[in-house]
Every structure is written in C-alpha cells, then in structure tokens.
Design an enzyme around this catalytic site. Structure first.
Site, PDB file in Angstrom:
ATOM      1  N   LYS A  87       0.746  -1.127  -0.109  1.00 29.67           N
ATOM      2  CA  LYS A  87      -0.185  -0.145  -0.063  1.00 29.67           C
ATOM      3  C   LYS A  87       0.543   1.189   0.022  1.00 29.67           C
ATOM      4  O   LYS A  87       0.807   2.387  -0.307  1.00 29.67           O
ATOM      5  CB  LYS A  87      -0.759   0.043   1.552  1.00 29.67           C
ATOM      6  CG  LYS A  87      -1.340  -0.927   1.216  1.00 29.67           C
ATOM      7  CD  LYS A  87      -2.764  -0.646   2.887  1.00 29.67           C
ATOM      8  CE  LYS A  87      -3.421  -1.547   2.820  1.00 29.67           C
ATOM      9  NZ  LYS A  87      -3.575  -1.488   4.218  1.00 29.67           N
ATOM     10  N   GLU A 144       7.963   2.743  -5.601  1.00 31.45           N
ATOM     11  CA  GLU A 144       7.776   2.048  -3.705  1.00 31.45           C
ATOM     12  C   GLU A 144       7.936   4.007  -3.777  1.00 31.45           C
ATOM     13  O   GLU A 144       9.022   4.971  -3.576  1.00 31.45           O
ATOM     14  CB  GLU A 144       9.482   1.501  -4.688  1.00 31.45           C
ATOM     15  CG  GLU A 144       9.356   0.552  -3.266  1.00 31.45           C
ATOM     16  CD  GLU A 144       8.219  -0.829  -2.274  1.00 31.45           C
ATOM     17  OE1 GLU A 144       7.075  -0.021  -1.931  1.00 31.45           O
ATOM     18  OE2 GLU A 144       8.021  -1.758  -2.116  1.00 31.45           O
ATOM     19  N   ASP A 197      14.052  -0.608   2.370  1.00 29.22           N
ATOM     20  CA  ASP A 197      14.799  -1.126   3.123  1.00 29.22           C
ATOM     21  C   ASP A 197      15.607  -2.232   2.944  1.00 29.22           C
ATOM     22  O   ASP A 197      17.163  -1.802   2.244  1.00 29.22           O
ATOM     23  CB  ASP A 197      13.866  -1.537   4.153  1.00 29.22           C
ATOM     24  CG  ASP A 197      14.420  -1.235   5.626  1.00 29.22           C
ATOM     25  OD1 ASP A 197      15.248  -1.596   6.057  1.00 29.22           O
ATOM     26  OD2 ASP A 197      13.695  -1.490   6.289  1.00 29.22           O
ATOM     27  N   LYS A 234      16.814   3.888   2.144  1.00 28.11           N
ATOM     28  CA  LYS A 234      17.319   3.589   3.405  1.00 28.11           C
ATOM     29  C   LYS A 234      18.129   2.522   3.701  1.00 28.11           C
ATOM     30  O   LYS A 234      18.744   2.274   3.144  1.00 28.11           O
ATOM     31  CB  LYS A 234      16.217   2.994   4.209  1.00 28.11           C
ATOM     32  CG  LYS A 234      16.468   2.722   5.873  1.00 28.11           C
ATOM     33  CD  LYS A 234      14.896   1.843   6.174  1.00 28.11           C
ATOM     34  CE  LYS A 234      14.931   2.092   7.712  1.00 28.11           C
ATOM     35  NZ  LYS A 234      13.860   1.652   8.322  1.00 28.11           N
ATOM     36  N   PHE A 236      12.900   4.941  12.003  1.00 26.13           N
ATOM     37  CA  PHE A 236      11.841   3.691  11.656  1.00 26.13           C
ATOM     38  C   PHE A 236      10.614   5.063  10.698  1.00 26.13           C
ATOM     39  O   PHE A 236      10.463   5.762  11.905  1.00 26.13           O
ATOM     40  CB  PHE A 236      11.279   2.901  12.125  1.00 26.13           C
ATOM     41  CG  PHE A 236       9.969   2.202  11.373  1.00 26.13           C
ATOM     42  CD1 PHE A 236      10.048   1.266  11.538  1.00 26.13           C
ATOM     43  CD2 PHE A 236       8.574   3.300  11.464  1.00 26.13           C
ATOM     44  CE1 PHE A 236       8.489   0.378  11.120  1.00 26.13           C
ATOM     45  CE2 PHE A 236       7.485   2.120  11.366  1.00 26.13           C
ATOM     46  CZ  PHE A 236       7.883   1.267  11.022  1.00 26.13           C
TER      47      PHE A 236
HETATM   48  C1  PRP Z   1       6.881  -1.462   3.445  1.00 24.87           C
HETATM   49  C2  PRP Z   1       7.395  -0.261   1.867  1.00 24.87           C
HETATM   50  C3  PRP Z   1       8.261  -1.334   1.016  1.00 24.87           C
HETATM   51  C4  PRP Z   1       9.168  -2.294   1.848  1.00 24.87           C
HETATM   52  C5  PRP Z   1      10.497  -1.916   2.008  1.00 24.87           C
HETATM   53  O1  PRP Z   1       5.891  -2.409   3.071  1.00 24.87           O
HETATM   54  O2  PRP Z   1       6.245   0.188   1.954  1.00 24.87           O
HETATM   55  O3  PRP Z   1       6.988  -2.422   0.038  1.00 24.87           O
HETATM   56  O4  PRP Z   1       8.320  -2.685   3.151  1.00 24.87           O
HETATM   57  O5  PRP Z   1      11.251  -2.640   2.395  1.00 24.87           O
HETATM   58  P1  PRP Z   1      12.004  -3.932   2.326  1.00 24.87           P
HETATM   59  O6  PRP Z   1      12.759  -3.178   0.999  1.00 24.87           O
HETATM   60  O7  PRP Z   1      12.647  -4.395   3.023  1.00 24.87           O
HETATM   61  O8  PRP Z   1      11.246  -5.224   1.151  1.00 24.87           O
HETATM   62  P2  PRP Z   1       4.747  -3.557   4.077  1.00 24.87           P
HETATM   63  O9  PRP Z   1       5.361  -4.657   3.789  1.00 24.87           O
HETATM   64  O10 PRP Z   1       5.247  -2.370   5.462  1.00 24.87           O
HETATM   65  O11 PRP Z   1       3.700  -3.327   3.303  1.00 24.87           O
HETATM   66  P3  PRP Z   1       3.017  -1.890   2.538  1.00 24.87           P
HETATM   67  O12 PRP Z   1       3.213  -1.012   1.939  1.00 24.87           O
HETATM   68  O13 PRP Z   1       1.585  -2.241   2.783  1.00 24.87           O
HETATM   69  O14 PRP Z   1       3.207  -0.380   4.103  1.00 24.87           O
END
Ligand code: PRP
Length: 177
Positions: free
Chosen positions: A42, A100, A104, A132, A153
């Site tokens: 999302k 995106e 992270d 990040k 965070f």
């Molecule tokens: C979060 C963010 C990215 C992902 C990044 O999504 O929106 O999609 O984590 O992290 P990564 O680089 O370690 O994969 P989340 O799973 O929290 O879902 P959301 O987008 O619905 O908040």
C-alpha cells in the site's frame, strides 16, 4: 502541540519540491513516449498520486498497482515476498516505471522487479521516494531516488506503523516505545 508521530524528518514542502524535480526528470526521459506506472501497495499510493501529476501530460500515462508483502516483516525479514494482488494488464513491450515508497532490505523491489522483468517489458525502471541505509541490502538498481535516509523507522506520506500514520503530509521518525 505534541506531534502525531515523532520528530520531523522530511517536511511536506521538501517532499513536494523533490517530487517536482523527479517528475521533470521522468518527463525528459520518456519524452514523446508512453509509460506504465506500477505502484507497489500500500505504501506507494500517495507518492504515485503526486508523482504522476508531475509527469508532463504529453506522455501517455497508464497506472497499475501490485500488492506485495514480505514474510516476517517487523522482526527478521526472510526476504520472501508474496504477491497478493497482481497487475490487471500485460506489460510486454511497454515502458514500465515501478514506484515504491521506501526501499529497506530491497527484498520487495527485488522480487517485484524480477517478476515484471519475466513478462518482457520494453524497459523497466524504478522510482523510490526513500532509500534507507540497510546492512541487509539486496542489490537493486534505483533510477529515481527522492531521499536517502538513515536506518530509522519512518512514518507518514503513505508509510505506516501498524497501518497508522499514512495520512501525514510529512515524514516523521517514529518515537521508540
Ligand atoms: C514496506 C514498504 C516497502 C517495503 C520495503 O511495505 O512499503 O514495500 O516494506 O521493505 P524491503 O525493502 O525490506 O522489502 P510493507 O510490507 O510494510 O507494506 P505496506 O506497503 O502495505 O505498508
């Protein structure tokens, strides 16, 4: 007044200024063409809404979404990513821009990039609002980056903590505890 979440990291004005710059760069790069913009839900929904309105209207823009979730999020990410909802159109032969909110560990972008590449787009680039610092980083080439941030965070502007704070206009560091 106590802020809704912790200290301010990136103001609304700075976010908007940077998105205008990225939109101008994208408009230049895809001049005379068309673009399928794919948001990863999302978190990207606010960024994608602002970004596409900074892309020159002479470029034919199509908007798609894909929903991805990583297993073990919040504790130790296994790097395994599940696609919960897929695109509604084929992307073979198209110029695609993956959008995106934050990279992270890179596992989400890595997995979605691999999946979309397998479908034969003409080109595939990545735009992320935040990049990040992460020691667990998977290698992913980013084409458009809004801001590079430390390993904190963050919430706001689409990013959540337990599904909250997505509606903040700015990006804040979540208070610990
Ligand atoms: C979060 C963010 C990215 C992902 C990044 O999504 O929106 O999609 O984590 O992290 P990564 O680089 O370690 O994969 P989340 O799973 O929290 O879902 P959301 O987008 O619905 O908040």
């Amino acid at each position: 007044m106590k802020p809704a979440a912790g200290s301010l990291l990136i103001s609304e004005a700075d976010i908007q200024r940077r998105i205008t710059e990225i939109g101008a760069k994208i408009s230049e790069d895809y001049k005379g063409g068309s673009l399928t913009v794919v948001g990863i839900l999302k978190g990207s929904f606010i960024f994608i809404a602002d970004l596409i309105r900074r892309i020159d209207p002479s470029i034919l823009v199509e908007v798609e979404f894909i929903t991805a979730s990583s297993y073990g999020k919040g504790t130790v990410s296994s790097g395994e990513v599940r696609i919960e909802q897929d695109l509604s159109v084929p992307i073979a032969g198209k110029d695609v821009l993956l959008v995106e909110d934050i990279m992270d560990s890179g596992s989400t972008l890595n997995a979605v990039h691999k999946l979309l590449t397998s479908r034969g787009p003409r080109s595939l680039r990545i735009a992320t609002l935040l990049e990040k610092e992460s020691s667990r980083r998977q290698p992913v080439a980013l084409d458009y980056v809004g801001f590079r941030i430390e390993n904190v965070f963050v919430v706001g502007y689409g990013l959540d903590f337990a599904q909250h704070y997505r509606n903040l206009k700015e990006i804040r560091i979540l208070d610990a505890g």
